[in-house]
Design an enzyme around this catalytic site. Structure first.
Site, PDB file in Angstrom:
ATOM      1  N   SER A 150       0.814  -1.170   0.001  1.00 35.63           N
ATOM      2  CA  SER A 150       0.012  -0.010   0.071  1.00 35.63           C
ATOM      3  C   SER A 150       0.860   1.331  -0.007  1.00 35.63           C
ATOM      4  O   SER A 150       1.683   1.315  -1.105  1.00 35.63           O
ATOM      5  CB  SER A 150      -1.026  -0.138   1.131  1.00 35.63           C
ATOM      6  N   ASP A 175      -5.946  -3.462  -2.436  1.00 35.06           N
ATOM      7  CA  ASP A 175      -4.845  -3.057  -1.483  1.00 35.06           C
ATOM      8  C   ASP A 175      -4.203  -4.094  -0.763  1.00 35.06           C
ATOM      9  O   ASP A 175      -4.947  -4.960  -0.326  1.00 35.06           O
ATOM     10  CB  ASP A 175      -5.383  -2.219  -0.419  1.00 35.06           C
TER      11      ASP A 175
END
Length: 285
Positions: free
Chosen positions: A46, A191
């Site tokens: 991320s 993510d």
């Protein structure tokens, strides 16, 4: 020399700023953990995927730091329509339905991500592209973690994966319900933090592992503890840098808040300077 991995965790734009500050503060104090002579592998999840791609791009840490603290150099990014509270509610519901099954949790989150009304993929990709000083994979061992929205399985993307760097980082940063899943072939990815905030256990095989963890948890509730134990059991020495009290105050409760970038980076820089001696010792241990 023992092989070393640098693991950069998730944490929104505030996490990008803080981690950049820490890395710059360390380097200014004589220990550049982003240099090829120090880190044999960089693993980003991320926000950490953005930082990992930035620091391996050839851009100087001082330049990357300036892009966080100087309003004239800060990248203008779109604000998400979903609040951090709404995101936390989404994750809480998925946690209840998963009942401790990590992959089921990822699938539950993926369902929400695929159904959510978000900005177009092209718009999000353009924003990620603006973040990165270079758009090709570096000639270094850079690994980025993303999660298949349908199967819930994670995938580690690198220069041999056949996925473009911008797409890999966009996928790893695709916060479910906030940003669109990223299409790669027939798969759509969300993510990498859906699997784990740091995914440090994927750094198995390295003698030393330095982890920058943006989130702070109560003792006994930190998912990183199990990953650290996993690495230690396989012979890795692990060091973790988490935001100190000053950095936590600067970051605030909303990791997606663009307004905190300068303060978070500056607090990270000072923390990096203070941590330098300990990291030097870790390097030679």
């Amino acid at each position: 020399m023992a092989r070393t991995a640098l693991v950069l965790g998730g944490g929104g734009v505030a996490g990008i700023a803080w981690q950049t500050g820490v890395l710059h503060g360390l380097a200014e104090s004589g220990v550049d953990v982003t240099a090829p002579a120090w880190s044999d592998m960089l693993l980003g999840t991320s926000a950490g995927s953005t930082v990992a791609a930035q620091v391996t791009s050839g851009a100087a840490l001082s330049e990357l730091y300036a892009r966080q603290v100087d309003p004239e150099l800060q990248i203008d990014e779109p604000r998400p329509d979903v609040s951090i509270d709404e995101l936390n509610e989404l994750l809480d519901r998925a946690t209840e339905r998963a009942a401790g099954d990590r992959q089921k949790f990822a699938r539950e989150v993926g369902k929400v991500a695929l159904a959510a009304a978000t900005p177009p993929e092209a718009e999000r990709r353009a924003a990620i592209k603006r973040r990165l000083p270079a758009h090709e994979w570096p000639d270094r061992d850079l690994r980025v973690v993303a999660v298949d929205a349908e199967s819930g399985r994670h995938r580690v993307l690198d220069r041999d994966s056949g996925v473009r760097l911008v797409d890999a980082v966009a996928a790893s940063c695709a916060i479910p319900g906030m940003w669109p899943p990223v299409t790669v072939g027939v798969h759509r990815y969300v993510d990498g933090g859906v699997r784990s905030g740091e995914n440090a256990d994927l750094a198995v095989g390295f003698a030393r592992v330095l982890v920058l963890q943006v989130g702070v948890f109560e003792p006994g509730l930190d998912p990183l503890e199990a990953e650290r134990a996993h690495l230690s059991a396989r012979g890795s020495a692990v060091e973790v840098i988490r935001p100190d009290a000053e950095a936590l105050a600067a970051i605030g409760p909303d990791l997606t808040d663009l307004a905190v970038r300068a303060a978070a980076a500056e607090a990270g820089f000072r923390q990096g300077q203070r941590a330098a001696d300990a990291i030097k010792q870790f390097t030679v241990a």
